[in-house]
Design an enzyme around this catalytic site. Structure first.
Site, PDB file in Angstrom:
ATOM      1  N   CYS A 188       0.819  -1.224   0.000  1.00 55.47           N
ATOM      2  CA  CYS A 188       0.000   0.000   0.000  1.00 55.47           C
ATOM      3  C   CYS A 188       0.850   1.269   0.000  1.00 55.47           C
ATOM      4  O   CYS A 188       0.352   2.344  -0.315  1.00 55.47           O
ATOM      5  CB  CYS A 188      -0.944   0.000   1.197  1.00 55.47           C
ATOM      6  SG  CYS A 188      -2.151  -1.312   1.062  1.00 55.47           S
TER       7      CYS A 188
ATOM      8  N   HIS B  83      -3.919   7.022   1.322  1.00 60.50           N
ATOM      9  CA  HIS B  83      -4.201   5.640   0.931  1.00 60.50           C
ATOM     10  C   HIS B  83      -5.591   5.262   1.443  1.00 60.50           C
ATOM     11  O   HIS B  83      -6.081   5.840   2.419  1.00 60.50           O
ATOM     12  CB  HIS B  83      -3.139   4.701   1.513  1.00 60.50           C
ATOM     13  CG  HIS B  83      -3.447   3.278   1.203  1.00 60.50           C
ATOM     14  ND1 HIS B  83      -3.557   2.839  -0.102  1.00 60.50           N
ATOM     15  CD2 HIS B  83      -3.732   2.214   1.986  1.00 60.50           C
ATOM     16  CE1 HIS B  83      -3.875   1.562  -0.085  1.00 60.50           C
ATOM     17  NE2 HIS B  83      -3.996   1.152   1.159  1.00 60.50           N
TER      18      HIS B  83
ATOM     19  N   ASN C 260      -9.892  -1.120  -1.626  1.00 59.33           N
ATOM     20  CA  ASN C 260      -8.455  -0.878  -1.493  1.00 59.33           C
ATOM     21  C   ASN C 260      -7.747  -1.435  -2.728  1.00 59.33           C
ATOM     22  O   ASN C 260      -7.734  -2.639  -2.932  1.00 59.33           O
ATOM     23  CB  ASN C 260      -7.953  -1.566  -0.211  1.00 59.33           C
ATOM     24  CG  ASN C 260      -6.472  -1.333   0.049  1.00 59.33           C
ATOM     25  OD1 ASN C 260      -5.769  -0.754  -0.780  1.00 59.33           O
ATOM     26  ND2 ASN C 260      -6.000  -1.792   1.197  1.00 59.33           N
TER      27      ASN C 260
HETATM   28  N1  ACO Z   1     -18.178 -10.217   6.726  1.00 56.24           N
HETATM   29  C1  ACO Z   1     -18.812 -10.502   7.872  1.00 56.24           C
HETATM   30  N2  ACO Z   1     -18.165 -10.774   9.030  1.00 56.24           N
HETATM   31  C2  ACO Z   1     -16.824 -10.745   8.992  1.00 56.24           C
HETATM   32  C3  ACO Z   1     -16.101 -10.455   7.811  1.00 56.24           C
HETATM   33  C4  ACO Z   1     -16.837 -10.196   6.658  1.00 56.24           C
HETATM   34  N3  ACO Z   1     -16.243  -9.888   5.479  1.00 56.24           N
HETATM   35  N4  ACO Z   1     -14.781 -10.502   8.101  1.00 56.24           N
HETATM   36  C5  ACO Z   1     -14.672 -10.808   9.396  1.00 56.24           C
HETATM   37  N5  ACO Z   1     -15.899 -10.959   9.944  1.00 56.24           N
HETATM   38  C6  ACO Z   1     -16.261 -11.265  11.317  1.00 56.24           C
HETATM   39  C7  ACO Z   1     -15.134 -11.863  12.089  1.00 56.24           C
HETATM   40  O1  ACO Z   1     -15.112 -13.252  11.923  1.00 56.24           O
HETATM   41  C8  ACO Z   1     -15.474 -11.452  13.511  1.00 56.24           C
HETATM   42  O2  ACO Z   1     -16.441 -12.349  13.988  1.00 56.24           O
HETATM   43  P1  ACO Z   1     -16.424 -12.803  15.538  1.00 56.24           P
HETATM   44  O3  ACO Z   1     -16.604 -11.537  16.313  1.00 56.24           O
HETATM   45  O4  ACO Z   1     -17.580 -13.741  15.604  1.00 56.24           O
HETATM   46  O5  ACO Z   1     -15.091 -13.448  15.727  1.00 56.24           O
HETATM   47  C9  ACO Z   1     -16.177 -10.112  13.346  1.00 56.24           C
HETATM   48  O6  ACO Z   1     -16.568 -10.029  11.967  1.00 56.24           O
HETATM   49  C10 ACO Z   1     -15.331  -8.918  13.675  1.00 56.24           C
HETATM   50  O7  ACO Z   1     -14.100  -9.016  12.968  1.00 56.24           O
HETATM   51  P2  ACO Z   1     -12.926  -8.061  13.313  1.00 56.24           P
HETATM   52  O8  ACO Z   1     -11.700  -8.542  12.631  1.00 56.24           O
HETATM   53  O9  ACO Z   1     -12.899  -7.799  14.764  1.00 56.24           O
HETATM   54  O10 ACO Z   1     -13.413  -6.709  12.594  1.00 56.24           O
HETATM   55  P3  ACO Z   1     -12.757  -5.308  12.688  1.00 56.24           P
HETATM   56  O11 ACO Z   1     -13.696  -4.343  13.270  1.00 56.24           O
HETATM   57  O12 ACO Z   1     -11.356  -5.342  13.219  1.00 56.24           O
HETATM   58  O13 ACO Z   1     -12.627  -4.902  11.130  1.00 56.24           O
HETATM   59  C11 ACO Z   1     -11.123  -4.827   9.282  1.00 56.24           C
HETATM   60  C12 ACO Z   1     -11.896  -5.716  10.252  1.00 56.24           C
HETATM   61  C13 ACO Z   1     -12.110  -4.017   8.462  1.00 56.24           C
HETATM   62  C14 ACO Z   1     -10.308  -5.697   8.363  1.00 56.24           C
HETATM   63  C15 ACO Z   1     -10.207  -3.864  10.075  1.00 56.24           C
HETATM   64  O14 ACO Z   1      -9.473  -4.582  11.031  1.00 56.24           O
HETATM   65  C16 ACO Z   1      -9.235  -3.102   9.205  1.00 56.24           C
HETATM   66  O15 ACO Z   1      -9.620  -2.261   8.386  1.00 56.24           O
HETATM   67  N6  ACO Z   1      -7.938  -3.329   9.369  1.00 56.24           N
HETATM   68  C17 ACO Z   1      -6.939  -2.600   8.585  1.00 56.24           C
HETATM   69  C18 ACO Z   1      -6.843  -3.078   7.185  1.00 56.24           C
HETATM   70  C19 ACO Z   1      -5.694  -2.371   6.520  1.00 56.24           C
HETATM   71  O16 ACO Z   1      -5.373  -1.224   6.835  1.00 56.24           O
HETATM   72  N7  ACO Z   1      -4.978  -3.024   5.668  1.00 56.24           N
HETATM   73  C20 ACO Z   1      -3.743  -2.379   5.212  1.00 56.24           C
HETATM   74  C21 ACO Z   1      -3.560  -2.240   3.874  1.00 56.24           C
HETATM   75  S1  ACO Z   1      -3.582  -3.668   2.961  1.00 56.24           S
HETATM   76  C22 ACO Z   1      -2.011  -3.858   2.309  1.00 56.24           C
HETATM   77  O17 ACO Z   1      -1.039  -3.275   2.610  1.00 56.24           O
HETATM   78  C23 ACO Z   1      -1.951  -4.955   1.302  1.00 56.24           C
END
Ligand code: ACO
Length: 336
Positions: free
Chosen positions: A113, A263, A293
């Site tokens: 990213c 980003h 993204n």
């Molecule tokens: N749909 C429905 N439910 C989902 C999904 C989905 N797509 N994905 C995960 N869940 C569930 C999980 O299993 C979890 O269930 P549980 O509570 O029963 O265990 C619940 O949703 C909550 O999941 P979390 O991981 O706690 O969700 P969070 O609020 O942390 O959001 C997210 C997840 C959106 C991925 C967030 O953590 C995020 O944006 N992180 C940063 C991503 C990022 O910046 N990436 C960097 C760039 S990428 C790169 O460099 C290639």
């Protein structure tokens, strides 16, 4: 003083649109979950015959056309991608071949990213030193062919879109830094301590005897794995940190910046940064809703969209910051 400036932008996304509800038909997720957690409403994914370099070439041709220059003026091509056409050679070689520019330097950047900021920084050094006059920078990604698009991989699969953005960076003599277009500064960073918090493990020589074997495939090591919470926590720390550093180095305050093109990993990340710096909503240009993204393509796509939307105009001061796998992060400040 000899500096570099962005001469033009271009972008391309493939025609196949996938709304959140289309994704919900493939795996156990929902429009509501995706929107609430990320801000994403839709993304574009390629068909089976389209590669990363195909997207990159489309964006590059648009940037070349918008620069009003002949492609023969380009001295170097830099392609930032984490989803290369092939393991080797680098995707920049394929982009170069398709553009018909044999002989000039072609370089791949593998900083995810932050790939566009790294590319901009490297290109800026080549131009400041007088080595090259015009450099084509392409950020291009085909994520859709590399993700687990089932419920197992839903935490990653809903987040990423395919696309490409490009800029032509050219040499310029800056007479008045307060008005003339140029790159003021770039800052690039990494902390490999967190390399396996967001990675694709296989294929790779770090996997024992074979770069990839049956066990890797059984354990789905060919798909990206992400510790989303850790990535989030570091992103909301590192992006403001590098942005603040960039502002301080240039004796600027957030109020001096006319447009922030960050980003786009998660709308919540960008909202938190905007809040921290008291940046009004209209000064942050977000595209995640439309494209999800697109990793290294994200910032050049944002710049091109902002130009076409009339939000980015000559003389404006722009700030970009990115964070991603590696972990890598960085920032750039430039006068348009
Ligand atoms: N749909 C429905 N439910 C989902 C999904 C989905 N797509 N994905 C995960 N869940 C569930 C999980 O299993 C979890 O269930 P549980 O509570 O029963 O265990 C619940 O949703 C909550 O999941 P979390 O991981 O706690 O969700 P969070 O609020 O942390 O959001 C997210 C997840 C959106 C991925 C967030 O953590 C995020 O944006 N992180 C940063 C991503 C990022 O910046 N990436 C960097 C760039 S990428 C790169 O460099 C290639």
């Amino acid at each position: 003083m000899l500096r570099s400036k962005i001469l033009s932008t271009g972008m391309y996304v493939p025609p196949n649109l996938f709304k959140n509800n289309d994704i919900a038909a493939m795996m156990d997720t929902s429009d509501e979950w995706i929107r609430q957690r990320t801000g994403i409403e839709q993304r574009y994914w390629v068909d089976e015959n389209t590669s990363t370099s195909d997207l990159g070439v489309e964006a590059a041709n648009r940037a070349l056309k918008n620069a009003g220059i002949d492609k023969s003026e380009i001295d170097m091509i830099i392609v930032a991608t984490l989803s290369p056409d092939h393991e080797f050679p680098g995707t920049a070689c394929f982009v170069q071949k398709k553009l018909g520019l044999p002989g000039i330097a072609a370089l791949d950047i593998r900083q995810q990213c932050t790939g566009f900021i790294y590319s901009l920084s490297i290109a800026d050094q080549f131009i400041r030193s007088g080595t090259y006059k015009k450099i084509l920078i392409v950020g291009a990604e085909v994520h859709s062919k590399g993700m687990d698009k089932t419920t197992r991989g839903r935490d990653v699969a809903v987040l990423f879109g395919d696309g490409a953005g490009a800029v032509v960076l050219g040499a310029t003599v800056v007479k008045d830094a307060k008005t003339d277009s140029h790159i003021l500064s770039t800052h690039i960073h990494a902390d490999g301590t967190f390399a396996d918090e967001l990675w694709t493990q296989a294929p790779g020589t770090g996997n024992g005897k074979d770069r990839i074997n049956e066990q890797d495939l059984l354990e789905l090591r060919q798909y990206p794995k992400m510790n989303g919470k850790t990535v989030f926590v570091h992103a909301v720390k590192r992006m403001p940190e590098t942005l603040l550093n960039a502002l301080q180095v240039n004796s600027l305050t957030p109020e001096d910046i006319d447009l922030f093109v960050f980003h786009q990993a998660n709308l919540r990340i960008n909202d938190m940064i905007a809040k921290q710096f008291n940046i009004p909503e209209e000064k942050v240009f977000n595209t995640i809703q439309k494209y999800a993204n697109t990793t290294a393509a994200t910032i050049p796509i944002g710049l091109d969209e902002a130009v076409r939307a009339g939000k980015l105009k000559k003389g404006m001061l722009v700030a970009s910051a990115a964070f991603g796998s590696g972990f890598t992060w960085g920032s750039a400040i430039y006068r348009w």
